[in-house]
Design a protein around this motif. Sequence first.
Motif, PDB file in Angstrom:
ATOM      1  N   HIS A   1       0.836  -1.197   0.000  1.00 55.04           N
ATOM      2  CA  HIS A   1       0.000   0.000   0.000  1.00 55.04           C
ATOM      3  C   HIS A   1       0.874   1.252   0.000  1.00 55.04           C
ATOM      4  N   LEU A   2       0.448   2.233  -0.774  1.00 58.00           N
ATOM      5  CA  LEU A   2       1.128   3.528  -0.831  1.00 58.00           C
ATOM      6  C   LEU A   2       0.310   4.541  -0.051  1.00 58.00           C
ATOM      7  N   ASP A   3       0.902   5.092   0.999  1.00 57.19           N
ATOM      8  CA  ASP A   3       0.257   6.147   1.773  1.00 57.19           C
ATOM      9  C   ASP A   3       0.608   7.511   1.182  1.00 57.19           C
ATOM     10  N   ASP A   4      -0.255   8.476   1.397  1.00 57.58           N
ATOM     11  CA  ASP A   4      -0.028   9.808   0.846  1.00 57.58           C
ATOM     12  C   ASP A   4       1.299  10.407   1.305  1.00 57.58           C
ATOM     13  N   ASP A   5       1.665  10.152   2.555  1.00 53.96           N
ATOM     14  CA  ASP A   5       2.888  10.757   3.081  1.00 53.96           C
ATOM     15  C   ASP A   5       4.160  10.083   2.553  1.00 53.96           C
ATOM     16  N   GLN A   6       3.992   9.028   1.754  1.00 53.07           N
ATOM     17  CA  GLN A   6       5.154   8.369   1.146  1.00 53.07           C
ATOM     18  C   GLN A   6       5.456   8.904  -0.254  1.00 53.07           C
ATOM     19  N   ILE A   7       4.587   9.730  -0.765  1.00 50.68           N
ATOM     20  CA  ILE A   7       4.765  10.276  -2.109  1.00 50.68           C
ATOM     21  C   ILE A   7       5.817  11.374  -2.085  1.00 50.68           C
ATOM     22  N   VAL A   8       6.767  11.295  -3.018  1.00 49.58           N
ATOM     23  CA  VAL A   8       7.811  12.311  -3.139  1.00 49.58           C
ATOM     24  C   VAL A   8       7.766  12.920  -4.538  1.00 49.58           C
ATOM     25  N   SER A   9       8.451  14.029  -4.683  1.00 50.38           N
ATOM     26  CA  SER A   9       8.463  14.754  -5.950  1.00 50.38           C
ATOM     27  C   SER A   9       9.542  14.209  -6.876  1.00 50.38           C
ATOM     28  N   GLY A  10       9.814  14.954  -7.927  1.00 50.20           N
ATOM     29  CA  GLY A  10      10.800  14.509  -8.902  1.00 50.20           C
ATOM     30  C   GLY A  10      10.153  13.638  -9.961  1.00 50.20           C
ATOM     31  N   SER A  11      10.947  12.817 -10.615  1.00 55.84           N
ATOM     32  CA  SER A  11      10.443  12.026 -11.729  1.00 55.84           C
ATOM     33  C   SER A  11       9.476  10.948 -11.256  1.00 55.84           C
ATOM     34  N   GLY A  12       8.557  10.580 -12.150  1.00 54.75           N
ATOM     35  CA  GLY A  12       7.614   9.522 -11.836  1.00 54.75           C
ATOM     36  C   GLY A  12       6.167   9.936 -12.004  1.00 54.75           C
ATOM     37  N   VAL A  13       5.275   8.962 -11.864  1.00 51.85           N
ATOM     38  CA  VAL A  13       3.850   9.200 -12.087  1.00 51.85           C
ATOM     39  C   VAL A  13       2.985   8.893 -10.869  1.00 51.85           C
ATOM     40  N   LEU A  14       3.520   8.184  -9.892  1.00 52.02           N
ATOM     41  CA  LEU A  14       2.706   7.826  -8.731  1.00 52.02           C
ATOM     42  C   LEU A  14       2.181   9.061  -8.000  1.00 52.02           C
ATOM     43  N   GLN A  15       2.908  10.157  -8.101  1.00 53.00           N
ATOM     44  CA  GLN A  15       2.497  11.385  -7.412  1.00 53.00           C
ATOM     45  C   GLN A  15       1.238  12.010  -8.027  1.00 53.00           C
ATOM     46  N   VAL A  16       0.847  11.560  -9.241  1.00 53.51           N
ATOM     47  CA  VAL A  16      -0.346  12.125  -9.876  1.00 53.51           C
ATOM     48  C   VAL A  16      -1.440  11.074 -10.089  1.00 53.51           C
ATOM     49  N   LEU A  17      -1.197   9.835  -9.651  1.00 51.17           N
ATOM     50  CA  LEU A  17      -2.185   8.771  -9.806  1.00 51.17           C
ATOM     51  C   LEU A  17      -2.925   8.539  -8.488  1.00 51.17           C
ATOM     52  N   SER A  18      -4.141   8.028  -8.591  1.00 51.56           N
ATOM     53  CA  SER A  18      -4.948   7.795  -7.390  1.00 51.56           C
ATOM     54  C   SER A  18      -4.832   6.369  -6.873  1.00 51.56           C
ATOM     55  N   VAL A  19      -4.265   5.463  -7.669  1.00 50.36           N
ATOM     56  CA  VAL A  19      -4.133   4.063  -7.251  1.00 50.36           C
ATOM     57  C   VAL A  19      -3.172   3.972  -6.070  1.00 50.36           C
TER      58      VAL A  19
END
Length: 267
Positions: A73-91
């Motif tokens: 599971h990915l929690d909101d507080d685990q999201i970081v900036s920089g490259s990637g797409v998880l920071q803009v996806l809701s899954v």
Amino acid sequence: MIDLKKQLQDEIMEIIYPLGDKIELEAVGSDGFSLSYRANIPMLSASLIKLPILLYAYKNPNIQSEVLDQTIHLDDDQIVSGSGVLQVLSVREWTIRDLLALMISVSDNTATNLLMDFFGIHRLQKWIEDQGLTETSIERKMMDMDAQKEGRTNWISAHDANWMIQQIFSEDTPLPGEAKSWLLRQQFRDKLPGLFDEKARPILVYNKTGEMEQVDHDAAYFSCDNEHMAVTVLTSGCENRQDALFALQQIGQLIAQYLLDISESVG
């Protein structure tokens, strides 16, 4: 008769010399071509530190295939900036395999951090050391500014990164096709393969880039018919980024043409 190996070596060195200690390179070809320039000096790794994580997932005998199918599971507080797409996806539920794909194909920093947590930074570093990679070090997660302020960062050398790229395609224990496809289809193609159209030429480039302020890297495996070459170029400290990108692109174009030439000569 033109000595193609000597010609390639001379042409690459003409590109490298003006950058001095701001660049390092290692190249190893299937035909015996070999070139090394400052290749054993660690540089800030940027996203090349994702290569040993990929290898650990597939080369560590303690990690079975079913482990890669585990969901975390990915929690909101685990999201970081920089490259990637998880920071803009809701899954918020991802398999380890999917996180590996995102880490390589779009260099996702959040996916990388989740994998570092799952495997453990200390275990990853121990595996790196067990492979004899003395110039590679994982000391912090991606975008961890507090750790960076404390002086903890990640390092890699051109030699170590080039060894990793070769391991992906090793004859004895190559990585499965899915992992190779993440490198082949990864989205950052403006460095070593930046000056030629792979679709219009019988050349495949499997690569992983890395970049941060005044840092531009690319580690790649060029394949053309039965010939191939692993090449890693690291740059650091170029105030004008175009100098670094130009060097990477020119080197990549030279290697592509070299592989075409030797493939044609063999054929």
